[in-house]
Design a protein around this motif. Structure first.
Motif, PDB file in Angstrom:
ATOM      1  N   LYS A 225     101.468  88.887  75.013  1.00 34.33           N
ATOM      2  CA  LYS A 225     100.452  87.829  75.061  1.00 34.33           C
ATOM      3  C   LYS A 225     100.360  87.107  73.719  1.00 34.33           C
ATOM      4  CE  LYS A 225      97.470  90.066  78.461  1.00 34.33           C
ATOM      5  NZ  LYS A 225      96.157  90.690  78.664  1.00 34.33           N
TER       6      LYS A 225
ATOM      7  N   LYS B 243     101.185  83.153  72.872  1.00 38.49           N
ATOM      8  CA  LYS B 243     100.228  82.292  72.174  1.00 38.49           C
ATOM      9  C   LYS B 243     100.887  81.619  70.964  1.00 38.49           C
ATOM     10  CE  LYS B 243      95.579  82.345  70.218  1.00 38.49           C
ATOM     11  NZ  LYS B 243      94.387  83.155  69.948  1.00 38.49           N
TER      12      LYS B 243
ATOM     13  N   TYR C 165      93.946  85.167  76.669  1.00 35.37           N
ATOM     14  CA  TYR C 165      95.058  84.429  76.087  1.00 35.37           C
ATOM     15  C   TYR C 165      95.441  83.217  76.929  1.00 35.37           C
ATOM     16  CZ  TYR C 165      95.667  88.127  72.709  1.00 35.37           C
ATOM     17  OH  TYR C 165      95.477  88.988  71.676  1.00 35.37           O
TER      18      TYR C 165
END
Length: 115
Positions: A34, A38, A105
């Protein structure tokens, strides 16, 4: 040949259909995955944020607007989206690792990636 055919028919009778549910069958992304997504989203928004201006012009052309409206309105809207996308890209790039486990996220703006 007949033996091979008989074995194939025997194997076909034992085959059982399998159901597929992506929510149960696909593994959940880890915290590190995650964070990397990002970071990638942030870098992509920094690198390609400028493309919001020509995309705004293109949207105005698709709506068959007059040339002056394409240039004025498209430029203003594209520039504002450019600053938003680039600013969020900088934020996501520099905060990708400091996020806690309870943080979501999901992307802040849609579409997540322009290209």
């Amino acid at each position: 040949m007949a033996v091979c055919l008989a074995l194939c028919m025997l194997a076909a009778t034992v085959a059982v259909p399998q159901s597929y549910d992506p929510d149960q069958d696909l593994p959940k992304p880890t915290l590190w995955e995650k964070r990397l997504q990002k970071l990638g989203r942030g870098l992509a928004n920094i690198l390609f944020g400028w493309t919001e201006i020509p995309l705004a012009w293109h949207r105005q052309i698709e709506l068959q607007r007059p040339f002056t409206q394409i240039v004025t309105h498209g430029t203003v809207v594209g520039t504002s989206k450019f600053f938003v996308r680039t600013g969020l890209g900088v934020y996501e790039t520099f905060s990708f690792y400091t996020s806690g486990k309870n943080q979501k996220y999901e992307p802040f703006i849609e579409p997540e990636y322009l290209f």
